[in-house]
Design a protein around this motif. Structure first.
Motif, PDB file in Angstrom:
ATOM      1  N   THR A   1       0.856  -1.185   0.000  1.00 44.00           N
ATOM      2  CA  THR A   1       0.000   0.000   0.000  1.00 44.00           C
ATOM      3  C   THR A   1       0.889   1.231   0.000  1.00 44.00           C
ATOM      4  O   THR A   1       1.910   1.277   0.689  1.00 44.00           O
ATOM      5  CB  THR A   1      -0.926   0.031   1.237  1.00 44.00           C
ATOM      6  OG1 THR A   1      -0.123  -0.027   2.413  1.00 44.00           O
ATOM      7  CG2 THR A   1      -1.895  -1.118   1.224  1.00 44.00           C
TER       8      THR A   1
ATOM      9  N   ARG B   1       0.648   5.814  -0.433  1.00 45.55           N
ATOM     10  CA  ARG B   1      -0.260   6.962  -0.372  1.00 45.55           C
ATOM     11  C   ARG B   1       0.527   8.254  -0.521  1.00 45.55           C
ATOM     12  O   ARG B   1       1.601   8.421   0.077  1.00 45.55           O
ATOM     13  CB  ARG B   1      -1.014   6.964   0.960  1.00 45.55           C
ATOM     14  CG  ARG B   1      -2.056   8.068   1.095  1.00 45.55           C
ATOM     15  CD  ARG B   1      -2.809   7.914   2.401  1.00 45.55           C
ATOM     16  NE  ARG B   1      -3.861   8.901   2.549  1.00 45.55           N
ATOM     17  CZ  ARG B   1      -3.715  10.087   3.148  1.00 45.55           C
ATOM     18  NH1 ARG B   1      -2.533  10.426   3.659  1.00 45.55           N
ATOM     19  NH2 ARG B   1      -4.722  10.926   3.241  1.00 45.55           N
TER      20      ARG B   1
ATOM     21  N   ARG C   1      -3.416  -0.027  -3.548  1.00 48.21           N
ATOM     22  CA  ARG C   1      -3.205  -1.287  -2.826  1.00 48.21           C
ATOM     23  C   ARG C   1      -3.066  -2.410  -3.848  1.00 48.21           C
ATOM     24  O   ARG C   1      -3.904  -2.554  -4.745  1.00 48.21           O
ATOM     25  CB  ARG C   1      -4.363  -1.596  -1.873  1.00 48.21           C
ATOM     26  CG  ARG C   1      -4.121  -2.877  -1.067  1.00 48.21           C
ATOM     27  CD  ARG C   1      -5.302  -3.221  -0.170  1.00 48.21           C
ATOM     28  NE  ARG C   1      -5.450  -2.261   0.905  1.00 48.21           N
ATOM     29  CZ  ARG C   1      -4.828  -2.350   2.092  1.00 48.21           C
ATOM     30  NH1 ARG C   1      -3.976  -3.350   2.309  1.00 48.21           N
ATOM     31  NH2 ARG C   1      -5.043  -1.442   3.015  1.00 48.21           N
TER      32      ARG C   1
ATOM     33  N   ILE D   1      -6.964   4.238  -4.923  1.00 46.52           N
ATOM     34  CA  ILE D   1      -7.843   4.868  -3.937  1.00 46.52           C
ATOM     35  C   ILE D   1      -7.597   6.370  -3.979  1.00 46.52           C
ATOM     36  O   ILE D   1      -6.470   6.828  -3.741  1.00 46.52           O
ATOM     37  CB  ILE D   1      -7.573   4.354  -2.504  1.00 46.52           C
ATOM     38  CG1 ILE D   1      -7.536   2.837  -2.448  1.00 46.52           C
ATOM     39  CG2 ILE D   1      -8.614   4.896  -1.528  1.00 46.52           C
ATOM     40  CD1 ILE D   1      -7.056   2.297  -1.111  1.00 46.52           C
TER      41      ILE D   1
ATOM     42  N   ARG E   1     -14.204   9.336  -0.638  1.00 45.41           N
ATOM     43  CA  ARG E   1     -13.262   8.287  -1.027  1.00 45.41           C
ATOM     44  C   ARG E   1     -13.801   7.596  -2.277  1.00 45.41           C
ATOM     45  O   ARG E   1     -14.982   7.233  -2.323  1.00 45.41           O
ATOM     46  CB  ARG E   1     -13.068   7.277   0.103  1.00 45.41           C
ATOM     47  CG  ARG E   1     -11.919   6.301  -0.175  1.00 45.41           C
ATOM     48  CD  ARG E   1     -11.494   5.599   1.088  1.00 45.41           C
ATOM     49  NE  ARG E   1     -10.952   6.549   2.061  1.00 45.41           N
ATOM     50  CZ  ARG E   1     -10.589   6.209   3.293  1.00 45.41           C
ATOM     51  NH1 ARG E   1     -10.731   4.950   3.706  1.00 45.41           N
ATOM     52  NH2 ARG E   1     -10.097   7.111   4.118  1.00 45.41           N
TER      53      ARG E   1
ATOM     54  N   ASP F   1     -10.710  -0.270   3.458  1.00 44.49           N
ATOM     55  CA  ASP F   1     -10.392   0.916   2.669  1.00 44.49           C
ATOM     56  C   ASP F   1     -11.626   1.720   2.285  1.00 44.49           C
ATOM     57  O   ASP F   1     -11.534   2.634   1.452  1.00 44.49           O
ATOM     58  CB  ASP F   1      -9.627   0.514   1.396  1.00 44.49           C
ATOM     59  CG  ASP F   1      -8.197   0.102   1.691  1.00 44.49           C
ATOM     60  OD1 ASP F   1      -7.667   0.535   2.730  1.00 44.49           O
ATOM     61  OD2 ASP F   1      -7.617  -0.667   0.903  1.00 44.49           O
TER      62      ASP F   1
END
Length: 887
Positions: A535, A537, A557, A576, A607, A780
């Motif tokens: 993962t 971000r 992910r 995401i 999201r 998530d």
């Protein structure tokens, strides 16, 4: 501790021949300073007399009295009137008269009292002028008295009419004491007491023919015995023995015996009786043990950075063995002479083990172990009647080695679980007794998957460029049973103790699941898997003038799986995107002494997952496309289609936070915090997610959370409401009122909508299909899928529990504690009548002095379907520990 050091010193000082001089030298070579208002020496009688403020002083010791005489001919020294002694290590003594025979080293005392002091300096004790002043100084954790004391060695004494207590509740006489006819004492080591009796006030409470007491910390010896009585196992008695293994290690051995509860009337099954009639016979209780047990505990603290404890318990249980499929005793089959009666085959050896360990390895490295194991699923239920502990479903053990630094984390961990829902044995087979089936088949038990091992490497979010921060996490996890490559659950993927197959949506039980426990990799068996999870971000924060802030983020992910038994591989990944818009309004009021700050902070979080690539592994021997079989929260991190493909979504949560903070001096308190929010699922409006026209509603749970703290009160609560079904899915509340003086009132209430047990066990429904959004929400996602009850399945249930209790300490030494566990009514299957709402109630009534240096408590417990029983007596004594067990 060296309880008799002051006496030894007093004997030494008093045994000297004191000439008419300010300083004299004792036979031991020590110099003593003598001072008094008046000194006389009668040469014909060889008697020295000192009167008025008599004082004998050495470097660390001081003896004061009104008068001191020494008979040189008979070698007898006497000190009378306000005798007081101060020695090293906080030791002190007071007496009315002391007479010492130098030849026999025997001392006779009147009104003698020896004390160990703490919380006061040696200089302050030496400056005390009167016995009352000496007694009132600091704290007195140990008090000792006797009428005759004789020295039998350099550090050994015999004491007649010993009275001893390890604490003093006030300036008067102690409210409890231990008396003995005689005692042999070795300073700093131990004391053996003959016929000791424990007195509370003037009432004898407990007596033994002989007791061994360590007189120093960490001395080898017997501890207080532990008698107990319970409705399950009857009377039991355990005797701990403490063994010192140096300064950093020790062990405690606790042998004991459980005598078992009395048998209860049981109605035999008419179907198995030759005559076809019901009959009554005696049978043991369903839970409980009978037989000897030995518990061993090893503790170690070899350094400031390492500590741990290892325990092992072995029990030989002579109670009848139980059928792990039903939890009841095995019974003789129809057509045998004892048809319908229980089979009296003992359970044999059972046990428990645990290990707690922590170590700082240096350079940011640590290791930690927290492990617990039992021999069978009913071990905990048999040894405790507490309904909360009996309700545990799993025992979890973890071990990890990790390195934590400011810019990274690396760790290796192992997580093991024991399924204790049913009474299967873990380290032995589960064979049917020959009295029931001569072939003695071995009953297959459920296979629990473990994390063997897990490896994690993480880089916390950090600045990268232009205000952008980023983080990365990589994890390898092996999810597998302890032995074998699959769980062997059969064709439905669910372990059922009766071996039946109940397909999803069926109304009646199906055929026997021939795949369960057959040793073959069937269509829905769980396979051991190796998984790599990555993962990442990226995020940044953009101010919108002075009124708001927007924080966009983007993450990915990616998961890869490998099946250890089939050799197949799978992969699944998805992006995401996130967006957080928040602002805050603040107002401050200044009072005379305090400053108040109220903040109002609305926020909107979105999201978005447009979809993904690949899919979660399918179940058992199925070939793709098949039914997805996620194992944990990472496998089910986003909503999934039946074949394991990622379902795209666009979700949001709008919330408003309000906080009140108070500044008193330089200290901030937060007496009030309120969060109100609403969840949304906008997926059907997101064409990229391929969900246009989805009939699911937009709204998800409406929620509110409140926490408050005012003076002695702390409280909190949460409510979640599903607007689609019009049902409250969760109500949680708790409060605690504690004045810090022994009075407290507390309660916690939980009410959660859940999928019924019948739908899960009998019909194969997903456990988190219903309930509050916090349960349904994947890892998530921001919200969960719609809470629905499919037609034909048992309706949802409400899991409710209220735990409430109080503690009261009354002014005259009486203490009361009460706790109740309240659960909803249910219908008793035996008599078809509603049960009482109180699942368990515990009442303890105790008495002790205000200083709590001792306390005696009686405990009774009322449990649903069991009735009222006397749980035991607890008697705790400061410095000696406690005996008894109850509640």
């Amino acid at each position: 501790m060296s309880l008799l050091v002051p006496l030894a010193a007093a004997l030494l000082v008093s045994s000297a021949q004191i000439p008419l001089a300010t300083q004299v030298q004792l036979p031991s070579g020590e110099t003593v300073e003598l001072a008094a208002d008046f000194l006389t020496y009668e040469a014909d009688k060889q008697v020295l007399t000192a009167r008025g403020h008599c004082e004998l002083r050495t470097g660390e010791m001081l003896l004061r009295s009104d008068e001191v005489t020494y008979d040189e001919a008979n070698q007898v020294a006497t000190a009378t009137g306000n005798v007081m002694f101060v020695g090293p290590g906080g030791m002190a003594a007071v007496a009315d008269d002391v007479r010492v025979d130098i030849r026999s080293f025997e001392a006779t005392l009147q009104g003698g009292l020896f004390m160990q002091k703490k919380g006061v300096t040696q200089e302050a004790m030496l400056a005390a002028k009167t016995p009352e002043e000496l007694r009132s100084m600091g704290e007195t954790p140990i008090i000792l008295s006797g009428t005759r004391i004789r020295r039998t060695g350099p550090n050994a004494f015999t004491v007649d009419d010993l009275a001893f207590t390890p604490c003093e509740c006030g300036p008067g006489e102690p409210t409890w004491r231990m008396e003995a006819r005689s005692a042999n004492v070795i300073l700093g080591e131990r004391a053996t007491l003959s016929w000791p009796v424990v007195y509370v006030e003037s009432v004898p409470i407990f007596a033994l023919p002989w007791v061994y007491l360590p007189l120093a910390e960490r001395r080898t010896g017997f501890l207080i015995p532990n008698p107990n009585f319970s409705g399950q196992s009857g009377f039991s008695l355990e005797q701990p023995f403490f063994l010192t293994l140096g300064r950093s290690y020790d062990m405690t051995f606790t042998p004991g015996y459980f005598f078992g509860s009395s048998d209860q009337p049981t109605i035999g099954d008419p179907d198995t009786n030759v005559a076809g009639d019901e009959f009554t016979y005696k049978a043991p209780r369903q839970y409980g043990v009978k037989g000897p047990r030995l518990r061993t505990e090893f503790r170690y603290v070899p350094s400031e950075t390492t500590r741990g404890r290892v325990s092992l318990g072995l029990l030989h249980d002579s109670q009848p063995v139980r059928d792990p499929r039903t939890g009841f005793f095995y019974t003789y089959p129809s057509g045998t002479p004892n048809a319908g009666r229980y089979v009296d085959v003992p359970r044999g050896w059972r046990g428990e083990a645990s290990w707690q360990h922590f170590q700082d390895l240096g350079s940011g490295w640590y290791d930690r172990v927290d492990a617990s194991f039992v021999s069978d699923g009913n071990y905990t239920r048999d040894l405790t009647a507490d309904v909360i502990l009996q309700g545990l479903d799993y025992l979890r053990s973890t071990a990890t080695v990790f390195r934590r630094q400011e810019d990274s984390y690396a760790g290796l961990d192992v997580s093991l679980r024991q399924d204790i829902r049913w009474p299967y044995r873990f380290f032995q087979d589960n064979r049917v007794p020959s009295q029931v089936d001569p072939l003695r088949p071995d009953l297959p038990s459920p296979v629990t998957f473990q994390r063997l091992p897990g490896i994690v490497y993480a880089l916390p979010e950090r600045p990268l460029f232009g205000g952008v921060v980023g983080g990365l996490r990589a994890e390898f996890a092996r999810l597998a049973p302890m032995t074998g490559g699959f769980g062997d659950e059969g064709v439905d993927g669910i372990f059922l103790r009766d071996g039946n197959h109940r397909p999803l949506g069926s109304i009646y039980p199906g055929l026997v699941d021939s795949g369960q426990g057959n040793g073959l990799f069937d269509t829905r068996d769980r396979e051991a898997r190796d998984r790599v999870d990555l993962t990442s971000r990226l995020a940044t924060s953009i101010p919108l003038g002075d009124v708001a802030r927007v924080t966009p983020s983007l993450g990915v992910r990616q998961d890869v799986w490998a099946g250890e038994y089939s050799g197949r591989t799978w992969q699944r990944g998805y992006p995401i995107a996130g967006l957080l818009l928040d602002t805050q309004l603040t107002r401050i009021w200044d009072g005379e002494k305090n400053r108040y700050r109220h903040s109002f902070a609305p926020s909107l979080e979105l999201r978005y997952v447009p979809g993904g690539w690949g899919h979660v592994p399918s179940a058992g021997a199925q070939r793709s496309p098949g039914f997805a079989q996620p194992y944990d929260e990472v496998d089910a991190a986003v909503p999934l289609d039946l074949d394991g493909r990622t379902r795209g979504f666009l979700q949001g949560v709008f919330a408003v936070d309000q906080t009140l903070r108070v500044k008193v001096g330089n200290v901030y308190r937060e007496p009030l915090r309120l969060r109100i929010g609403q969840g949304f699922d906008l997926t059907r409006y997101a064409p990229a997610a391929n969900k246009l026209g989805d009939p699911e509603p937009v709204l998800r749970d409406t929620f509110a959370r409140l926490t408050a703290s005012v003076g002695m009160l702390t409280a909190g609560g949460m409510v979640r409401f599903d607007p689609n079904s019009g049902r409250v899915t969760q109500i949680t509340g708790d409060f605690n009122i504690d004045n810090g003086k022994g009075q407290a009132l507390y309660a916690r209430y939980d009410d959660i909508l859940t999928t019924s047990e019948a739908a899960i066990v009998l019909r194969g429904e997903t456990p988190n299909a219903l309930g509050p959004d916090s349960i349904r929400r994947p890892l998530d996602a921001l919200v969960g899928r719609v809470s629905r009850e499919p037609p034909g399945l048992p309706t949802a249930e409400r899991a409710q529990a209220l735990i409430a209790g109080t503690r009261l300490t009354l002014g005259f030494g009486l203490g009361v504690r009460y706790e109740a566990l309240v659960q909803p009514l249910y219908q008793d299957l035996a008599n078809q009548e509603p049960s009482a709402p109180f699942a368990q109630q515990t009442l303890g009534v105790s008495y002790g002095p205000a200083c709590n240096c001792w306390r005696i408590e009686g405990v009774v417990t009322l449990r649903r379907d069991i009735g009222l029983e006397f749980s035991g007596v607890n008697f705790s004594v400061t410095g000696l520990g406690s005996f008894g067990s109850g509640g």
